[in-house]
Design a protein around this motif. Structure first.
Motif, PDB file in Angstrom:
ATOM      1  N   TYR A 195      37.105  -4.099   5.825  1.00  0.00           N
ATOM      2  CA  TYR A 195      38.571  -3.925   5.052  1.00  0.00           C
ATOM      3  C   TYR A 195      38.629  -4.478   3.985  1.00  0.00           C
ATOM      4  N   VAL A 196      39.663  -4.237   3.073  1.00  0.00           N
ATOM      5  CA  VAL A 196      39.875  -4.897   1.963  1.00  0.00           C
ATOM      6  C   VAL A 196      41.386  -5.711   2.330  1.00  0.00           C
ATOM      7  N   THR A 218      41.661 -10.896  -3.803  1.00  0.00           N
ATOM      8  CA  THR A 218      41.284  -9.853  -3.089  1.00  0.00           C
ATOM      9  C   THR A 218      39.676  -9.930  -2.511  1.00  0.00           C
ATOM     10  N   LEU A 219      39.609  -9.758  -1.123  1.00  0.00           N
ATOM     11  CA  LEU A 219      38.546 -10.091  -0.352  1.00  0.00           C
ATOM     12  C   LEU A 219      38.174  -9.083   0.713  1.00  0.00           C
ATOM     13  N   CYS A 220      36.980  -9.230   1.031  1.00  0.00           N
ATOM     14  CA  CYS A 220      36.575  -8.089   2.135  1.00  0.00           C
ATOM     15  C   CYS A 220      36.111  -8.752   3.354  1.00  0.00           C
ATOM     16  N   ARG A 240      21.534 -12.166  -5.280  1.00  0.00           N
ATOM     17  CA  ARG A 240      23.065 -11.332  -5.542  1.00  0.00           C
ATOM     18  C   ARG A 240      23.447 -10.549  -4.225  1.00  0.00           C
ATOM     19  N   VAL A 241      24.199 -11.508  -3.401  1.00  0.00           N
ATOM     20  CA  VAL A 241      24.877 -11.198  -2.093  1.00  0.00           C
ATOM     21  C   VAL A 241      26.340 -11.357  -2.458  1.00  0.00           C
ATOM     22  N   MET A 260      34.353 -12.545   3.037  1.00  0.00           N
ATOM     23  CA  MET A 260      33.469 -12.556   1.747  1.00  0.00           C
ATOM     24  C   MET A 260      34.017 -11.839   0.327  1.00  0.00           C
ATOM     25  N   ASP A 261      33.346 -12.214  -0.659  1.00  0.00           N
ATOM     26  CA  ASP A 261      33.745 -11.557  -1.880  1.00  0.00           C
ATOM     27  C   ASP A 261      33.761 -10.137  -1.777  1.00  0.00           C
ATOM     28  N   LEU A 262      34.751  -9.313  -2.427  1.00  0.00           N
ATOM     29  CA  LEU A 262      34.731  -8.061  -2.373  1.00  0.00           C
ATOM     30  C   LEU A 262      33.799  -7.609  -3.665  1.00  0.00           C
ATOM     31  N   VAL A 263      33.033  -6.645  -3.592  1.00  0.00           N
ATOM     32  CA  VAL A 263      32.027  -6.174  -4.618  1.00  0.00           C
ATOM     33  C   VAL A 263      32.733  -5.258  -5.472  1.00  0.00           C
TER      34      VAL A 263
END
Length: 282
Positions: A32-33, A40-42, A107-108, A121-124
């Motif tokens: 989910y966003v 804004t994260l994941c 790069r994760v 975690m970070d939203l890519v």
């Protein structure tokens, strides 16, 4: 949209401000966003029941550490508590791998929090600020394919230098972010030195990259980066940024590592099948 209970509980506790939308749902988790603290994260919500096979569980969880001997015994016996512990270990493996790899500069997505089976975690994002697509949804020119392939090989090297093998790397778990590819989905990550399947998994990860990018740049199909990377690692000569040639010459009379690993895998599968038959008969 009504979020799952575990995600809603994080909203109720104030760890998440808002669930914006669902990104995807797979056999392992739903993603989910969300908005949290102005960012804004994941949010990755692990599912209660998974569809992993017995063989995969054995391969990926070999030599994984658990909290105590009671937990290890329960996991081995497959009790209810043991199954819960196995699932918790599977989930925490991704969290641990993300922290370890982010610290190593891989790069994760950077992890922020992990609570009650939900990983924040970070939203890519892509260049337009939207959720980044997976590689399998993107077409590349030959030049782009070679460039991204080279980038990802160096990420595989950096991961291995940090002692981690992804174990299931392919175009389906790499996102194309605004500044290049980002590796995701790491619950099956294995310890390079502690798992007997690590060499085979590393070779398969690199072969998957070769096969995918080789669709756009056929010259990549003739490369041998996997054996070259593992050989450098085995000899203690692998370093981040190492110059790779894509060529690997096997010594005359040398052991066929891939063949031996296949034989070991077949033997393990036969033994697992035998035990299942004995359990069914009993």
């Amino acid at each position: 949209m009504k979020p799952p209970k575990r995600l809603q509980s994080l909203v109720d506790e104030g760890l998440i401000d808002e669930v914006v939308r669902q990104l995807m749902s797979g056999k392992e988790a739903a993603v989910y966003v969300v908005r949290s603290g102005g960012r804004t994260l994941c949010a990755k919500v692990y599912k209660e029941a998974t569809e992993r096979s017995f063989r995969q569980a054995v391969d990926y969880t070999e030599n994984r550490r658990v909290r105590n001997s009671r937990q290890a015994r329960a996991m081995a016996k497959g009790t209810r508590y043991g199954r819960q512990a196995t699932e918790a270990a599977w989930q925490s493996a991704e969290v641990d791998a993300l922290h370890r790899l982010a610290a190593a500069g891989v790069r994760v997505p950077r992890p922020h929090n992990f609570c009650d089976g939900v990983l924040l975690m970070d939203l890519v994002s892509d260049e337009q600020g939207n959720a980044a697509p997976r590689l399998n949804d993107v077409a590349f020119t030959p030049e782009e394919a070679r460039r991204h392939h080279a980038t990802l090989l160096q990420e595989v090297v950096r991961m291995l230098c940090a002692g981690v093998v992804h174990g299931d790397l392919s175009e389906f778990n790499i996102l194309l972010g605004a500044d290049g590819p980002v590796i995701i989905d790491l619950p099956q990550a294995v310890d390079a030195a502690g798992n007997n399947h690590a060499p085979r998994m590393l070779l398969r990860d690199v072969a998957n990259l070769r096969a995918f990018f080789g669709r756009f740049a056929p010259d990549l199909l003739a490369t041998e980066y996997g054996p070259e990377i593992w050989d450098l690692y085995r000899r203690g000569e692998l370093r981040p940024g190492v110059a790779l040639t894509g060529r690997f010459e096997r010594e005359a009379g040398a052991v066929d590592l891939e063949g031996v690993l296949r034989e070991i895998e077949d033997a393990r599968e036969e033994e697992a099948a035998r035990r299942l038959r004995l359990q069914a008969a009993g």
